[in-house]
Design a protein around this motif. Structure first.
Motif: not given
Length: 145
Positions: A101-102, A110-111, A137-139
């Motif tokens: 996770t950022t 974002i995960d 998927r992340a975005m």
């Protein structure tokens, strides 16, 4: 949540140890410590293949390129959390399965679900870091916090 949640095996393995040191350095913003984990001929592919971080898909090779990768990616994140659900060590590599996770400037997060593979040399230095994750998927997880 703590910066690193580890649910994988705790058995000692050189690549697993290097991967955990890498995550620790990232969560603390310790660029020099992180760079010291890599062999001179190391390559970072994060994500593997062509991406916004690596238009050629050849990876970031050598100390200067890996340092520039940090500046372009890791250095622009306010905070990281790692949730490693499993870890598979074999030979001179480890594959960690989990979520990074950022937390971005401006209050977004974002995960990134993925498999993060580290290969080390006989000295325990990382010669290859390959992160398998999908940008779309992340975005899709991007949200305000």
């Amino acid at each position: 949540m703590t910066a690193i949640t580890w649910s994988g095996p705790d058995t000692t393995h050189p690549a697993r140890t290097a991967s955990r040191r890498s995550m620790d350095a990232v969560t603390r913003g310790a660029k020099d410590e992180w760079l010291a984990l890599f062999a001179e001929d190391a390559v970072v592919e994060d994500p593997v293949g062509k991406s916004m971080f690596d238009p050629t898909g050849d990876g970031h090779r050598g100390p200067e390129a890996i340092s520039a990768f940090w500046d372009m990616t890791i250095g622009n994140v306010e905070r990281f959390e790692f949730d490693i659900r499993d870890s598979f060590a074999a030979g001179d590599e480890v594959a960690n399965v989990g979520t990074i996770t950022t937390f971005l400037p401006g209050g977004s997060r974002i995960d990134t679900e993925g498999v993060f593979v580290y290969r080390v040399n006989d000295d325990g230095l990382v010669v290859s870091l390959r992160a398998f994750w999908e940008t779309e998927r992340a975005m899709a997880t991007l949200r305000k916090v």
